[in-house]
Write an enzyme that holds these catalytic residues in place. Sequence first.
Site, PDB file in Angstrom:
ATOM      1  CG  HIS A   1      -2.018   1.031   1.135  1.00  0.00           C
ATOM      2  ND1 HIS A   1      -1.844   2.335   1.511  1.00  0.00           N
ATOM      3  CD2 HIS A   1      -3.293   0.928   0.685  1.00  0.00           C
ATOM      4  CE1 HIS A   1      -2.969   3.001   1.312  1.00  0.00           C
ATOM      5  NE2 HIS A   1      -3.863   2.173   0.807  1.00  0.00           N
TER       6      HIS A   1
ATOM      7  CD  GLU B   1      -6.795  -2.520  -3.034  1.00  0.00           C
ATOM      8  OE1 GLU B   1      -5.873  -2.856  -2.256  1.00  0.00           O
ATOM      9  OE2 GLU B   1      -7.071  -1.338  -3.294  1.00  0.00           O
TER      10      GLU B   1
END
Length: 359
Positions: free
Chosen positions: A246, A301
């Site tokens: 991320h 995700e």
Amino acid sequence: MSDGLDDVVAAETVLSDVDGAAGRLIIRGHLLDDLAGRTSFAEAAELLLDGFFEDLPRGAAFAAALGQSRLDVFREVAGLDAELVRRTPIEAMRALTARLADGDDVATALRLMAAPAVFTPAVIRMQRHQAPVAPDPALPHAADILRMMRGEAVDPAQAAALDTYLVTVCDHGLNASTFAARVVASTRAGLTSAVLAGVSALKGPLHGGAPGPVIEMLDEIGEASNARAWLEAALQRGDRLMGFGHRIYRVRDPRADALKRAIRRLDPNSGRLAYAEAVEAAALAILRERKPARSLQTNVEFYTALLLEALAFPPESFTCVFAMGRVIGWIAHAQEQLAGGRLIRPKSTYIGPEPRQAA
């Protein structure tokens, strides 16, 4: 200059704080763990929009107004022609949203909150050669979304799982789509234009388009015993492991854990979850070995894909479902930007050729 605007502060906000070092997400003064699984979409929307509209409905009145807005925007489903049905769900949903009038009042905000929730099920059904199902304004938001997609009443546990997802992704600092929405809002173009900017940014595979490929990865791996070899081969090819790493978080994404808990509540004995956890463990081990200087952890995700799959959303619609939750963040940020009144206009550094001197 900061490539990608890393560490550049572009706004002051009361809406959310993303602490990447501690793996902590605060939304309007509440830790994510205190909201996800305990707060409905309508309650989260009211929390984020508080103070930005003088006539914001409260409590049951807010939920009722949102239900009526779902019914209002359903009229635009008539614009879902054969050409749009052939498009991806996010493109079709965006086109229908563009039919809504611009404005900066609470009625416009409510219609925009309702838009992805109504248009996405309609697109999914028409792509399956089924007639769209009209909203039931008396139902809670998440329950009505699933009913419109399936054409039948839904298990309350599944509606609760979708609510958890929508609240988990409702706001997340100055991410790409939220920044796009704030830029457009700063021009005073209107809330619909700002939301359309957010949808367009979210569409990209480096932002909201990422969860779908997680399902492809899991399906290609097939079983836990194949995970290490498949993942190592993917990294050898230079592929990115979807669902890991991320831009902000240097530790585990707290949203991943919120969604993992939601999946476990939905189906405590899920074999799919156990398989995904085995793939996750293999991926994290390989990333530690291959990239020891980088902290690449599980992101939102990965478990988004598992949860939306369990709720029977087709992978090609996952970005639309993301928009169902994030739309309240876009609207709140747009209103916050308007309150400041400043047009966003950064500078650039010219590195092109100088003009030739005349002979």
